[in-house]
Write a protein that holds these residues in place. Structure first.
Motif, short mmCIF file in Angstrom:
data_model
loop_
_atom_site.label_atom_id
_atom_site.label_comp_id
_atom_site.label_asym_id
_atom_site.label_seq_id
_atom_site.Cartn_x
_atom_site.Cartn_y
_atom_site.Cartn_z
N ASP A 3 0.81 -1.21 0.00
CA ASP A 3 0.00 0.00 0.00
C ASP A 3 0.85 1.27 0.00
O ASP A 3 1.97 1.30 0.45
CB ASP A 3 -0.95 -0.02 1.19
N ARG A 4 0.25 2.33 -0.51
CA ARG A 4 0.95 3.59 -0.73
C ARG A 4 1.31 4.28 0.58
O ARG A 4 2.08 5.20 0.61
CB ARG A 4 0.06 4.48 -1.61
N THR A 5 0.72 3.82 1.69
CA THR A 5 1.06 4.43 2.96
C THR A 5 2.47 4.01 3.38
O THR A 5 3.07 4.63 4.23
CB THR A 5 0.08 4.00 4.08
N VAL A 62 -13.04 -1.53 -13.71
CA VAL A 62 -12.28 -0.34 -13.30
C VAL A 62 -13.27 0.82 -13.26
O VAL A 62 -13.76 1.26 -14.30
CB VAL A 62 -11.14 -0.01 -14.29
N PHE A 63 -13.58 1.28 -12.04
CA PHE A 63 -14.60 2.32 -11.89
C PHE A 63 -14.00 3.59 -11.29
O PHE A 63 -13.46 3.56 -10.19
CB PHE A 63 -15.73 1.83 -10.96
N PHE A 64 -14.12 4.66 -11.99
CA PHE A 64 -13.69 5.99 -11.52
C PHE A 64 -12.24 6.00 -11.03
O PHE A 64 -11.97 6.37 -9.88
CB PHE A 64 -14.65 6.50 -10.43
N LEU A 106 -0.91 7.21 -12.84
CA LEU A 106 -2.09 6.97 -13.67
C LEU A 106 -2.26 5.46 -13.88
O LEU A 106 -1.30 4.79 -14.27
CB LEU A 106 -1.89 7.67 -15.01
N LEU A 107 -3.44 4.97 -13.60
CA LEU A 107 -3.64 3.51 -13.67
C LEU A 107 -3.72 3.00 -15.10
O LEU A 107 -3.05 2.05 -15.48
CB LEU A 107 -4.92 3.16 -12.92
N PHE A 108 -4.57 3.64 -15.91
CA PHE A 108 -4.93 3.03 -17.20
C PHE A 108 -3.96 3.44 -18.30
O PHE A 108 -4.24 4.30 -19.12
CB PHE A 108 -6.37 3.36 -17.59
C1 LIG Z 1 -11.43 7.84 -7.36
S1 LIG Z 1 -11.35 6.44 -6.34
C2 LIG Z 1 -12.76 5.46 -6.87
C3 LIG Z 1 -13.12 4.41 -5.85
C4 LIG Z 1 -14.26 3.47 -6.30
N1 LIG Z 1 -13.90 2.74 -7.50
C5 LIG Z 1 -15.52 4.25 -6.54
O1 LIG Z 1 -15.92 4.40 -7.72
O2 LIG Z 1 -16.15 4.67 -5.56
C6 LIG Z 1 -10.00 5.52 -7.08
C7 LIG Z 1 -9.50 4.40 -6.19
O3 LIG Z 1 -8.48 3.67 -6.88
C8 LIG Z 1 -7.43 3.36 -5.95
N2 LIG Z 1 -6.20 3.15 -6.74
C9 LIG Z 1 -5.48 4.09 -7.41
N3 LIG Z 1 -4.43 3.53 -8.04
C10 LIG Z 1 -4.48 2.19 -7.77
C11 LIG Z 1 -3.67 1.08 -8.12
N4 LIG Z 1 -2.57 1.24 -8.88
N5 LIG Z 1 -4.00 -0.14 -7.67
C12 LIG Z 1 -5.10 -0.30 -6.88
N6 LIG Z 1 -5.91 0.71 -6.50
C13 LIG Z 1 -5.62 1.94 -6.94
C14 LIG Z 1 -7.40 4.59 -5.06
O4 LIG Z 1 -6.76 4.34 -3.82
C15 LIG Z 1 -8.88 4.91 -4.90
O5 LIG Z 1 -9.47 4.20 -3.81
#
Ligand SMILES: C[S@@+](CC[C@H](N)C(=O)[O-])C[C@H]1O[C@@H](n2cnc3c(N)ncnc32)[C@H](O)[C@@H]1O
Length: 234
Positions: free
Chosen positions: A29-31, A133-135, A148-150
């Protein structure tokens, strides 16, 4: 939304998949650390889904599940499907795992790590029926772009873990992100876009895809949705 009652680690344990001890923090985790850095010192043992869930039901992955609404709703609605959530922030993983534990959903497991690492190192290729992959975070600032994830790499990893005819389900409120993903997938051999089913009308407050969907729909913001199917790479 009310915070779920805190549970002891033992009560959460059936709903949590942990990275092997030697990799925690480094890839986790990022923490604790920058989750995207580091290469494996030795190959990690892949996850065996039937052993993890005790059955051979289809497995769906949700990347970045936040507070876990989707995992809880789908886990309740589809006991004959398994859900594996990957979330990079530990406090969200524990929050969602607590909700899952309070409902006693053996078909939902959560993991705290960078999804790219889990999909590349721990998921057996060709074993997943759907990746959701949501939001995802848009990471507007240039200095955050590496988070950036995607990316094209993520698109390829997703294609690799999916079974043939498996699906990718993508939803965002950010038009630029949506267009970037559409473009990325257009250039990623092995995906074909599917028609999008009509947007469902929620009947109560838990009847949304995710927390972010609820927030944005209530604000009247447009939501961009797409689905892709894995096809033979040419
Ligand atoms: C904007 S939030 C959306 C949360 C949820 N999908 C929703 O729609 O309510 C994006 C989430 O993706 C997580 N996240 C970002 N990068 C990630 C990664 N590389 N792997 C797993 N989770 C990730 C973040 O910690 C955050 O909880």
């Amino acid at each position: 939304m009310r915070k779920p009652r805190r549970l002891a680690p033992d009560a959460l344990q059936p709903y949590v998949w942990e990275l092997p001890e030697r990799l925690r923090g480094r890839w986790g985790d990022r923490t604790k650390a920058d989750a995207t850095e580091g290469e494996p010192e030795s190959p990690a043992a892949k996850i065996d889904w039937p052993t993890l869930y005790g059955n051979d039901h289809p497995v769906e992955i949700e990347v970045g599940f936040g507070k876990g609404l989707f995992l809880v709703n789908e886990g309740v609605a589809n006991p004959d499907r398994n859900y594996f959530g990957i979330e990079i922030i530990r406090k969200y993983q524990l929050y969602a795992a607590t909700r899952v534990a309070n409902r006693g959903l053996p078909n939902v497991k959560t993991c705290c790590a960078d999804a790219k690492i889990i999909m590349r190192e721990f998921v057996v290729p060709g074993t997943v029926t759907t990746v959701h992959v949501f939001f995802p975070d848009p990471w507007w600032k240039n200095k955050h772009k590496k988070r950036l994830l995607f990316t094209p790499e993520f698109a390829t990893l997703t294609n690799d873990v999916l079974k043939r005819n498996g699906q990718l389900h993508f939803v965002t409120d950010v038009q630029d992100y949506f267009e970037m993903v559409t473009e990325t997938l257009r250039h990623c051999p092995g995906f074909e876009e599917l028609p999008q089913p009509p947007e469902p009308a929620p009947v109560h407050d838990m009847d949304y895809l995710t927390n972010f969907e609820r927030k944005f729909r209530k604000e009247g913001r447009p939501i961009y949705r797409s689905r892709y199917v894995k096809v033979e790479r040419i």
